[in-house]
Design a protein around this motif. Structure first.
Motif, mmCIF file in Angstrom:
data_model
loop_
_atom_site.group_PDB
_atom_site.id
_atom_site.type_symbol
_atom_site.label_atom_id
_atom_site.label_comp_id
_atom_site.label_asym_id
_atom_site.label_seq_id
_atom_site.Cartn_x
_atom_site.Cartn_y
_atom_site.Cartn_z
ATOM 1 N N PRO A 197 1.628 7.206 6.174
ATOM 2 C CA PRO A 197 0.550 8.201 6.050
ATOM 3 C C PRO A 197 -0.337 8.275 7.284
ATOM 4 O O PRO A 197 -0.738 9.378 7.687
ATOM 5 C CB PRO A 197 -0.251 7.729 4.834
ATOM 6 C CG PRO A 197 0.236 6.400 4.499
ATOM 7 C CD PRO A 197 1.600 6.259 5.051
ATOM 8 N N THR A 198 -0.637 7.126 7.907
ATOM 9 C CA THR A 198 -1.484 7.180 9.102
ATOM 10 C C THR A 198 -0.784 7.946 10.211
ATOM 11 O O THR A 198 -1.404 8.759 10.912
ATOM 12 C CB THR A 198 -1.813 5.768 9.580
ATOM 13 O OG1 THR A 198 -2.201 4.988 8.479
ATOM 14 C CG2 THR A 198 -2.911 5.787 10.603
ATOM 15 N N PHE A 225 1.473 12.619 0.149
ATOM 16 C CA PHE A 225 2.829 13.031 0.488
ATOM 17 C C PHE A 225 3.703 11.814 0.780
ATOM 18 O O PHE A 225 4.866 11.754 0.385
ATOM 19 C CB PHE A 225 2.769 13.965 1.700
ATOM 20 C CG PHE A 225 4.102 14.422 2.186
ATOM 21 C CD1 PHE A 225 4.887 15.248 1.401
ATOM 22 C CD2 PHE A 225 4.575 14.024 3.420
ATOM 23 C CE1 PHE A 225 6.109 15.672 1.853
ATOM 24 C CE2 PHE A 225 5.797 14.441 3.875
ATOM 25 C CZ PHE A 225 6.575 15.273 3.091
ATOM 26 N N ALA A 226 3.080 10.822 1.456
ATOM 27 C CA ALA A 226 3.861 9.652 1.842
ATOM 28 C C ALA A 226 4.380 8.912 0.613
ATOM 29 O O ALA A 226 5.435 8.269 0.669
ATOM 30 C CB ALA A 226 3.019 8.718 2.700
ATOM 31 N N ASP A 227 3.646 9.004 -0.486
ATOM 32 C CA ASP A 227 4.117 8.341 -1.705
ATOM 33 C C ASP A 227 5.392 8.978 -2.238
ATOM 34 O O ASP A 227 6.165 8.346 -2.946
ATOM 35 C CB ASP A 227 3.037 8.408 -2.789
ATOM 36 C CG ASP A 227 1.914 7.438 -2.507
ATOM 37 O OD1 ASP A 227 2.127 6.572 -1.640
ATOM 38 O OD2 ASP A 227 0.849 7.545 -3.134
ATOM 39 N N LEU A 228 5.557 10.255 -1.911
ATOM 40 C CA LEU A 228 6.707 10.972 -2.455
ATOM 41 C C LEU A 228 7.941 10.818 -1.571
ATOM 42 O O LEU A 228 9.048 11.145 -1.985
ATOM 43 C CB LEU A 228 6.379 12.464 -2.595
ATOM 44 C CG LEU A 228 5.149 12.793 -3.431
ATOM 45 C CD1 LEU A 228 4.874 14.285 -3.413
ATOM 46 C CD2 LEU A 228 5.362 12.322 -4.866
ATOM 47 N N LEU A 229 7.750 10.363 -0.323
ATOM 48 C CA LEU A 229 8.867 10.294 0.609
ATOM 49 C C LEU A 229 9.857 9.207 0.186
ATOM 50 O O LEU A 229 9.461 8.168 -0.322
ATOM 51 C CB LEU A 229 8.350 9.980 2.012
ATOM 52 C CG LEU A 229 7.745 11.124 2.790
ATOM 53 C CD1 LEU A 229 7.296 10.635 4.144
ATOM 54 C CD2 LEU A 229 8.754 12.238 2.960
ATOM 55 N N PRO A 253 11.800 0.451 0.844
ATOM 56 C CA PRO A 253 10.759 -0.157 -0.003
ATOM 57 C C PRO A 253 9.708 -0.928 0.778
ATOM 58 O O PRO A 253 8.541 -0.952 0.371
ATOM 59 C CB PRO A 253 11.554 -1.090 -0.932
ATOM 60 C CG PRO A 253 12.947 -1.073 -0.458
ATOM 61 C CD PRO A 253 13.149 0.109 0.405
ATOM 62 N N GLU A 254 10.079 -1.531 1.910
ATOM 63 C CA GLU A 254 9.071 -2.328 2.627
ATOM 64 C C GLU A 254 8.041 -1.432 3.308
ATOM 65 O O GLU A 254 6.962 -1.891 3.680
ATOM 66 C CB GLU A 254 9.734 -3.273 3.641
ATOM 67 C CG GLU A 254 10.373 -2.593 4.840
ATOM 68 C CD GLU A 254 11.854 -2.374 4.622
ATOM 69 O OE1 GLU A 254 12.264 -2.290 3.441
ATOM 70 O OE2 GLU A 254 12.611 -2.304 5.608
ATOM 71 N N HIS A 255 8.362 -0.145 3.486
ATOM 72 C CA HIS A 255 7.389 0.764 4.109
ATOM 73 C C HIS A 255 6.537 1.494 3.093
ATOM 74 O O HIS A 255 5.650 2.249 3.453
ATOM 75 C CB HIS A 255 8.116 1.815 4.958
ATOM 76 C CG HIS A 255 8.884 1.203 6.073
ATOM 77 N ND1 HIS A 255 10.010 1.768 6.592
ATOM 78 C CD2 HIS A 255 8.691 0.049 6.740
ATOM 79 C CE1 HIS A 255 10.484 0.995 7.544
ATOM 80 N NE2 HIS A 255 9.709 -0.054 7.648
ATOM 81 N N HIS A 256 6.852 1.298 1.822
ATOM 82 C CA HIS A 256 6.267 2.183 0.833
ATOM 83 C C HIS A 256 4.782 1.929 0.613
ATOM 84 O O HIS A 256 4.010 2.853 0.401
ATOM 85 C CB HIS A 256 7.024 2.050 -0.483
ATOM 86 C CG HIS A 256 7.203 3.376 -1.156
ATOM 87 N ND1 HIS A 256 6.183 4.068 -1.705
ATOM 88 C CD2 HIS A 256 8.298 4.146 -1.321
ATOM 89 C CE1 HIS A 256 6.623 5.197 -2.190
ATOM 90 N NE2 HIS A 256 7.915 5.277 -1.964
ATOM 91 N N ASP A 257 4.391 0.666 0.669
ATOM 92 C CA ASP A 257 3.021 0.358 0.292
ATOM 93 C C ASP A 257 2.042 0.481 1.449
ATOM 94 O O ASP A 257 0.892 0.825 1.247
ATOM 95 C CB ASP A 257 2.942 -1.060 -0.285
ATOM 96 C CG ASP A 257 3.373 -1.043 -1.733
ATOM 97 O OD1 ASP A 257 3.321 0.049 -2.314
ATOM 98 O OD2 ASP A 257 3.771 -2.093 -2.247
ATOM 99 N N GLY A 258 2.486 0.185 2.631
ATOM 100 C CA GLY A 258 1.566 0.112 3.759
ATOM 101 C C GLY A 258 0.968 1.461 4.105
ATOM 102 O O GLY A 258 1.274 2.479 3.493
ATOM 103 N N MET A 259 0.103 1.431 5.115
ATOM 104 C CA MET A 259 -0.522 2.674 5.536
ATOM 105 C C MET A 259 0.178 3.294 6.730
ATOM 106 O O MET A 259 -0.285 4.281 7.277
ATOM 107 C CB MET A 259 -1.989 2.401 5.900
ATOM 108 C CG MET A 259 -2.876 2.155 4.707
ATOM 109 S SD MET A 259 -4.501 1.601 5.192
ATOM 110 C CE MET A 259 -5.082 2.938 6.200
ATOM 111 N N PHE A 260 1.314 2.704 7.141
ATOM 112 C CA PHE A 260 1.958 3.160 8.372
ATOM 113 C C PHE A 260 2.292 4.640 8.340
ATOM 114 O O PHE A 260 1.823 5.417 9.175
ATOM 115 C CB PHE A 260 3.251 2.364 8.593
ATOM 116 C CG PHE A 260 3.086 1.207 9.518
ATOM 117 C CD1 PHE A 260 2.937 1.419 10.869
ATOM 118 C CD2 PHE A 260 3.070 -0.085 9.037
ATOM 119 C CE1 PHE A 260 2.772 0.361 11.724
ATOM 120 C CE2 PHE A 260 2.903 -1.142 9.876
ATOM 121 C CZ PHE A 260 2.754 -0.926 11.230
#
Lengths: 212, 655, 304
Positions: free
Chosen positions: A125-126, A108-112, A116-123
């Motif tokens: 989704p975690t 889901f987090a990938d779709l939000l 851009p700086e938050h897109h890759d990390g695990m923040f």
């Protein structure tokens, strides 16, 4: 510093799973305390040693890592329970649900529409996964203590979000949430004691008898 | 073409001469057997000619029925489904000579042979028909002959019940097929099947759902499998082998053929099949583990294997949708090869189980035990088939599952986010494989090993040679595909080309799917096993088998104390409680010195007994209520109905 | 090629029983004892070799098929897996599936040979064995899927190639850590170690693998023990390569590093066995399901 964040968040998720799958209350409280303490490192790791980050970290460590778990452990010792015996949903199904929601959170987090700086990390989704695990704990367990743990986990999830946005988010909100939680813990603590004195059990199901 | 036609005619009418023979005479059954064998050989020649020429053979004759010509066409795709058919029909008819002899069954032997031949011919016709009308006619003949095979022992309540459920299920499916062919006729303008990739994808969603329902009902995909367990348990063993090994595959054939018509495949078709395949596979084998009746158990394994086939086919469809030829070729060839394989080892399992049932007289697994000592050859053949169906090397089940696995791993190489989920096929297959292993080791261990659990099992005797040789032939075929898989590559290549118009031969057997290496390992395994086994048996040959099994200190071990099939499966059944809902009765022990207690467990079919029956009972109750209202015996009401009908008719007339 | 094959087999055949010796020694040291010598497993095998057979009158030839397959399969499977940085002698696309299914074959025959004795104890062990491996097998597949995602081939040799070293430092490091844990647990289950099974207990009711081989004797029992040691080494090779993906380029140092890694693994198993109690039986499936969920999670992390 940044490369430590992912293992840390991974540990947070693993603790979620452990809490969902374990019956031993004391161990659950301890690992949630560890989770809180780990999360206290998060603002330092992601924002460096600024005043704001240190304030957040200190506050999180005190409340999440020490005070609330200590209160809970004390409550447990008072009412003498060790295990969550009969959860509403079994441990394995809860665990499966927990992993499914975590996986869902990651997808889901990938779709939000995130920055851009938050897109890759695990923040993100975690944070979502931890919140959902908290909800799951709240929904599936009977014991009041586990329910408080659920609240605590929920709050941990919110905290991860807060760290992500801490530049923009005022400390006030975080403090407010913590205050809420602390009050909740006290109320629950009193309720736990009262219920256990009245019904000699601390199952929240008995609370339904109080309606009307 | 003449070979194929004579094959169809000979097998179809193999049982007819027997009808005119004396009830007790052997001539009818011998004649039927010879006719069937000749028919199978003719068909085999036809298939060999087609494969040799690399093309296809066809026949177009005008006929008076509307909807085009009488079109028959035999291409490699149909040939894949034909090959196991010939082998199973031929071996089954020889096996039937001793398994269901006319002398012992004067009442139903002739009927059985008539419909056994008829269904084989009808399946051949289904596989080669290129006219929708002809296809449906052959389909109906096949379905009805199936009904008569299932109700061979019509005096038994169980067989009648299974037959009726089958009849209702298959006709519901055929209804969907009628709608499907009507729509196809509407889209392509004729009832003749269109060529591969000629129809537009637009508006094909409903057709796919109809096809999935109709063909899936025949194939026994999970929520539609309701007729399958009872039917395969009730029919005589060689008929079950034909029904389970070959007939249900016509459903898969229908799906494969039908999807080949379209130029583009929407992605949700593949996903639907993957989902249904995973459900059928896992729940099918879980239900199988919980069964006590050996033939019912084997029937549930058909559901499981159809699930595996559907997984492969789903991958192939996804390969078409996402334009990944590797995925498509591996998925489809795995699916088709598993169709062949399942036809072989499932028939072998049914035949060898039949041999045990014939010798012992019961289908209850918990009544058997120690049969290997009395029926060494049957046991060895069953063991071979059990290893094959569990997908273990060096037999054929491994090859097809391996191809499907390889297909499932392809999306890892091209990570497009949508296709990524398809890799979950691999762990699903692993779970299915492990459960199938558990189930077959249970069946083999409880039925053939240990001590006999009943008097009947002690008196078992080895099957006659005319039953053993057909079974051995099937096992040889299984081992052939397992050890020399490269010999099947041309067939699969042709079938893939038929389906999608791509030449897949370069991939199979090449570096993509190095079948040569697998067969090398298979031979190596066999050689090592033989060497070590021979050596061990040589040094242990002189040792007497004189003492009892170590009872952990207990002196008075009895056969009844052995682990039973139910107890073996209990752990797994409890793990899968969420999908099985087994019933458990008794077994509670109280007190220090408990008295006599009983325990029994029973696992009814999840869909049929838990969902459909309650729903139908409710519907029947509602209808009864309605009838009581309308049909109340007051004459005035009946007159009112007549008056109302007249008024409605008049109103319709005016409008 | 031939030399590589011989080296591979020599490493396997000679070193495998040592692992058990190291585990026993570690446990003894934890218990404050000196313990049996490191080579005790070899002495045991030699002793069993010289003994005779005892067969129950219930048994058939299937009873002997168990040890035969149990010894042959790990030998064959070892040809598919690289030993540390030494490449596998046989390697082709899709051999990872063959690797998993070969062990399934050995399980089939071990269980069948247990059921052949007609003893209810062995039936009990057999039922547990198949149940637990049903849960462990998908986990193994998930682990292999993660590895396959990180490499560009489908053979065990490329799966465990030198790219693992860079993968540990990339984003995939987290999932590699997860699958390492999963793989360790699978190894413990498949080789019947504490906390899933107790190889030393003599209470038949609590055992899984040991109870299945209760009636075997003499050279057949020796074959089973040797086969179990080979299996542990082959599955351990997977784990060791994953945990230590370095290579020096010289075959002798590579081989020594691999053996050192295996010894470390054996010590780790010994430590786990010393500090943990055996799980209650109903807990085992729960832990295994948890492991499977972890591996699913690891797969999602790399697929994302």
């Amino acid at each position: 510093m940044m490369e430590l964040i992912n293992p840390l968040l991974l540990a947070v998720i693993l603790i979620n799973f452990y809490t969902l799958g374990s019956a031993r209350l004391v161990a659950c409280i301890r690992v949630v305390a560890i989770q809180g303490a780990l999360l206290a490192l998060l603002p330092l790791l992601s924002h460096g040693m600024t005043f704001h980050a240190m304030l957040l970290a200190a506050e999180a460590f005190c409340f999440k890592g020490v005070v609330i778990p200590w209160l809970l452990l004390r409550a447990i010792r008072r009412v003498r329970i060790r295990r969550e015996m009969e959860p509403i949903v079994g441990f394995v199904p809860t665990l499966i649900l927990g992993v499914l929601t975590t996986v869902g959170a990651f997808l889901f987090a990938d779709l939000l529409p995130l920055a851009p700086e938050h897109h890759d990390g695990m923040f993100v989704p975690t944070a979502l996964a931890t919140m959902f695990s908290g909800f799951l704990l709240l929904i599936t367990r009977r014991k009041a203590i586990t329910q408080i743990l659920g609240y605590l986990m929920l709050e941990n999830g919110i905290f991860i979000f807060a760290v992500l946005l801490s530049a923009a988010m005022p400390v006030m909100v975080e403090a407010g949430i913590l205050l809420d939680l602390l009050v909740g813990v006290f109320v629950m603590g009193i309720v736990v004691n009262q219920i256990s004195r009245e019904f000699s059990t601390i199952n929240t199901e008995r609370l339904t008898a109080l309606k009307e | 073409m003449i070979w194929l036609l004579s094959g169809i005619v000979l097998t179809s009418f193999a049982g007819v001469p027997g009808l005119f023979c004396n009830r007790e005479s052997l001539r009818g059954e011998r004649l039927a057997c010879i006719l069937t064998l000749t028919g199978a050989v003719c068909g085999l020649i036809a298939v060999a000619l087609v494969l040799n020429s690399g093309g296809e053979t066809y026949l177009d004759l005008p006929w008076s029925i509307p909807g085009g010509t009488l079109a028959l066409r035999l291409d490699p795709l149909a040939a894949v489904f034909m090959l196991p058919l010939f082998l199973v029909v031929a071996t089954g008819s020889v096996y039937g000579l001793r398994y269901w002899p006319q002398r012992e069954n004067p009442g139903n032997g002739r009927k059985l042979r008539l419909f056994y031949g008829l269904i084989s011919g009808a399946i051949m016709l289904v596989l080669t028909a290129r006219n929708g009308m002809l296809f449906l006619m052959a389909w109906e003949v096949m379905a009805l002959s199936g009904f008569f095979l299932i109700t061979t022992e019509e005096n038994k309540e169980e067989a009648r019940r299974a037959g009726y459920i089958y009849l209702i299920a298959t006709h519901t499916g055929t209804l969907a097929l009628f709608a499907l062919f009507a729509m196809l006729d509407h889209t392509s303008g004729s009832l003749i099947f269109p060529g591969a990739g000629t129809l537009p994808a637009a508006g094909s969603g409903l057709m796919f759902l109809l096809g999935l329902f109709g063909f899936g009902m025949k194939a026994g995909l999970m929520p539609l499998h309701i007729w399958l367990p009872g039917a395969h348990a009730a029919a005589p063993s060689h008929a079950s082998a034909l029904l389970s090994g070959v007939m249900i595959k016509t459903g898969i054939y229908g799906l494969v053929r039908f999807t080949s018509f379209f130029a583009e495949i929407p992605a949700w078709w593949g996903w639907t099949l993957l989902l249904l395949g995973a459900i059928s596979g896992i729940l099918g084998v879980a239900l199988a583990i919980a069964q006590h009746d050996i033939k019912r158990l084997l029937a549930y394994h058909s559901v499981e294997n159809i699930g595996i086939i559907a997984l492969g086919f789903g991958l192939a469809l996804l390969g078409r949708s996402y334009e990944q030829p590797a995925l498509m070729i591996l998925g489809l060839s795995g699916c088709l090869l598993h169709v062949v394989n399942h036809g072989l080892f499932k028939s072998l399992l049914f035949l060898s189980a039949g041999s045990v049932i014939h010798a012992v007289g019961t289908r209850e697994i918990d009544q058997l035990g120690g049969v290997l000592k009395r029926q060494p050859w049957t046991g060895a053949l069953f063991l071979g088939a059990a290893v094959a169906i569990s997908g273990l090397p060096p037999f054929n089940g491994f090859i097809s599952e391996w191809l499907i696995y390889l297909g499932a791993l392809q999306p890892l190489k091209h990570p497009t986010s949508a296709l990524g989920l398809a890799v979950l096929t691999a762990p699903a297959l692993a779970l299915i494989g492990a459960l199938a292993l558990a189930c077959f080791v249970k069946v083999f261990g409880i039925v053939f090993l240990g001590e006999a659990r009943s008097k009947a099992a002690v008196q078992a005797h080895e099957a006659p040679l005319s039953m053993l040789v057909p079974m051995a032939l099937l096992l040889v075929a299984c081992a052939w595909i397992g050890l020399l898989p490269t010999t099947l590559v041309p067939l699969l290549r042709g079938a893939v080309e038929n389906w999608a118009g791509i030449d897949g031969g370069t991939m199979l057997g090449g570096s993509f799917a190095p079948l040569g290496w697998v067969s090398l390992i298979g031979w190596l395994l066999l050689a090592l096993l033989a060497a070590v086994g021979l050596w061990l048996s040589r040094i242990s040959r002189k040792v007497p088998r004189a003492i009892g099994t170590w009872g952990c200190g207990f002196q008075f071990s009895a056969p009844r104390m052995q682990y039973t099939a139910s107890s073996f499966a209990d752990f797994l059944v409890r793990l899968f409680h969420f999908g099985l809902w087994s019933e458990r009765h008794g077994g509670k022990v109280t007190g220090l010195l408990p008295g006599v207690t009983r325990f029994s467990s029973h696992t009814p079919d999840t869909v049929l007994d838990r969902v459909l029956f309650p729903i139908f009972l409710g519907a029947a109750w509602l209808c009864r209520l309605l009838r009581a209202c309308i049909h109340n015996g007051v004459i005035a009401f009946y007159l009112l109905y007549i008056a109302l009908t007249v008024i409605v008719l008049l109103a319709l007339f005016i409008l | 090629m031939i030399i590589r094959l011989i080296l591979h087999l020599a490493l396997l055949l000679l070193f495998a029983p040592m692992l058990n010796g190291i585990i026993i020694k570690t446990k003894a040291l934890f218990g404050g004892r000196i313990g049996a010598p490191l080579l005790q497993s070899y002495y045991d095998l030699a002793r069993l070799w010289r003994k005779g057979f005892v067969f129950s009158r219930t048994t058939t030839w299937v009873f002997l098929a168990g040890p035969v397959v149990g010894l042959t399969v790990p030998l064959l499977a070892s040809l598919l897996i690289p030993f540390g940085a030494l490449p596998a002698p046989i390697s082709f696309e899709g051999d990872l599936i063959l690797f998993v299914y070969l062990f399934a074959l050995s399980r089939f025959f071990t269980v069948a040979s247990a059921l052949d004795t007609g003893s209810s104890f062995e039936g009990m062990g057999a039922a547990r064995e198949v149940t637990f491996s049903c849960l462990a097998e998908p986990t193994l597949l998930f682990v292999l899927l993660v590895l396959a995602r990180l490499s560009d081939g489908l053979s065990l040799d490329t799966l465990l190639g030198s790219h693992l070293l860079t993968a540990w430092h990339s984003d995939a490091g987290a999932s590699l850590g997860l699958i390492l844990v999963c793989l360790f647990l699978v190894l413990l289950v498949e080789n019947s170690r504490i906390p899933f099974d107790d190889p030393n207990t003599h209470l038949e009711l609590t055992m899984i693998h040991e109870v299945m081989v209760l009636d075997h004797s003499g050279p057949a029992l020796g074959m089973i023990l040797y086969g179990a040691a080979l299996k542990m080494m082959v599955m351990g090779a997977l784990l060791v390569r994953l945990a230590f993906p370095w290579q020096t380029g010289w075959w002798l140092s590579d081989a020594l590093m691999f053996l050192a890694g295996l010894a470390g693994l054996a010590v780790l198993i010994g430590v786990v066995e010393s500090i943990m109690a055996r799980l209650r039986l109903p807990r085992v499936p729960q832990v295994l399901v948890g492991t499977m969920l972890l591996s699913i999670f690891a797969l999602v992390l790399v697929l994302r």
